[in-house]
Enzyme design. Structure first.
Site, short mmCIF file in Angstrom:
data_model
loop_
_atom_site.label_atom_id
_atom_site.label_comp_id
_atom_site.label_asym_id
_atom_site.label_seq_id
_atom_site.Cartn_x
_atom_site.Cartn_y
_atom_site.Cartn_z
N CYS A 19 63.67 14.92 -25.02
CA CYS A 19 64.17 15.75 -23.92
C CYS A 19 65.01 14.97 -22.91
O CYS A 19 66.00 15.48 -22.39
CB CYS A 19 63.02 16.47 -23.21
SG CYS A 19 61.72 15.37 -22.59
N HIS A 74 58.06 15.84 -19.41
CA HIS A 74 59.11 16.69 -19.93
C HIS A 74 60.28 16.60 -18.97
O HIS A 74 60.12 16.23 -17.79
CB HIS A 74 58.63 18.14 -20.05
CG HIS A 74 59.59 19.03 -20.78
ND1 HIS A 74 60.12 18.69 -22.00
CD2 HIS A 74 60.12 20.25 -20.46
CE1 HIS A 74 60.92 19.65 -22.42
NE2 HIS A 74 60.95 20.60 -21.50
N ASP A 94 66.30 24.30 -20.18
CA ASP A 94 65.22 23.63 -20.91
C ASP A 94 65.43 23.92 -22.39
O ASP A 94 65.20 25.04 -22.86
CB ASP A 94 63.86 24.16 -20.43
CG ASP A 94 62.69 23.51 -21.15
OD1 ASP A 94 62.93 22.71 -22.08
OD2 ASP A 94 61.54 23.80 -20.79
#
Length: 207
Positions: A19, A74, A94
């Protein structure tokens, strides 16, 4: 007045489990669009806590619908309008969510933390907000955090826990280190990589 958020670039790079790199390249793409930068402030937001166990709902990698994923950290990208009014929104990008892409910050907060207060305290999230330029200039990862560990007495295993992105490791032009990812993941407030907020503070920053 309303602002339509930019669509996800068609060539946006995405590698599952990476990520921080996905967001780095996405922000890089956003900043190449000068008209976008005139309207929106762009941020990388690291989500973690001191125990490295954060609960997020509506993630693609959830084993069961309605159940959270527990991550050590994250990262998402957030666009905040430079001129605020009551009917303008910040938007979250996201790439690992089951929600819309992008989704408003308020909706993301409500639906990613719908059971937030019922979680154990160790799963409560903190948020490090990093401006786009700081992130692009000062972030670096040699991907060593994703190398498979080997038992003592065995030969080193150069394999990654998850398939690595097809491009070279990222390193910002002002970064002296080859790997400072954990400085961004850390939720200690006293470092030079953005500001740390709790759930109430981050709501005020982006709402």
């Amino acid at each position: 007045m309303s602002l339509t958020p930019p669509e996800l670039p068609q060539d946006a790079a995405y590698t599952p489990y990476w990520c921080e790199e996905n967001v780095y390249l996405l922000i890089q793409s956003f900043l190449r669009n000068t008209s976008l930068s005139e309207i929106w402030e762009v941020f990388a937001v690291f989500i973690s806590n001191h125990s490295k166990t954060v609960a997020l709902w509506n993630q693609k990698l959830s084993k069961e619908p309605g159940q959270p994923v527990i991550w050590d950290y994250h990262v998402v990208a957030v666009l905040r309008p430079r001129k605020f009014s009551s009917n303008l929104h910040s938007w979250v990008y996201d790439l690992d969510t089951r929600l819309d892409l992008p989704v408003t910050w308020n909706s993301k907060l409500e639906r990613s933390y719908s059971s937030f207060q019922s979680c154990q305290h160790r799963n409560n999230s903190l948020f490090r907000v990093v401006s786009a330029n700081v992130y692009l200039d000062r972030f670096a990862s040699d991907r060593s955090h994703m190398l498979a560990r080997t038992p003592p007495g065995t030969l080193p295993n150069p394999n990654y826990l998850q398939p690595a992105p097809p491009y070279p490791p990222l390193r910002g032009p002002q970064c002296m280190s080859t790997h400072n990812l954990m400085n961004f993941v850390s939720m200690l407030s006293f470092n030079d990589y953005g500001d740390v907020f709790d759930i109430k503070g981050i709501s005020g920053f982006f709402a």
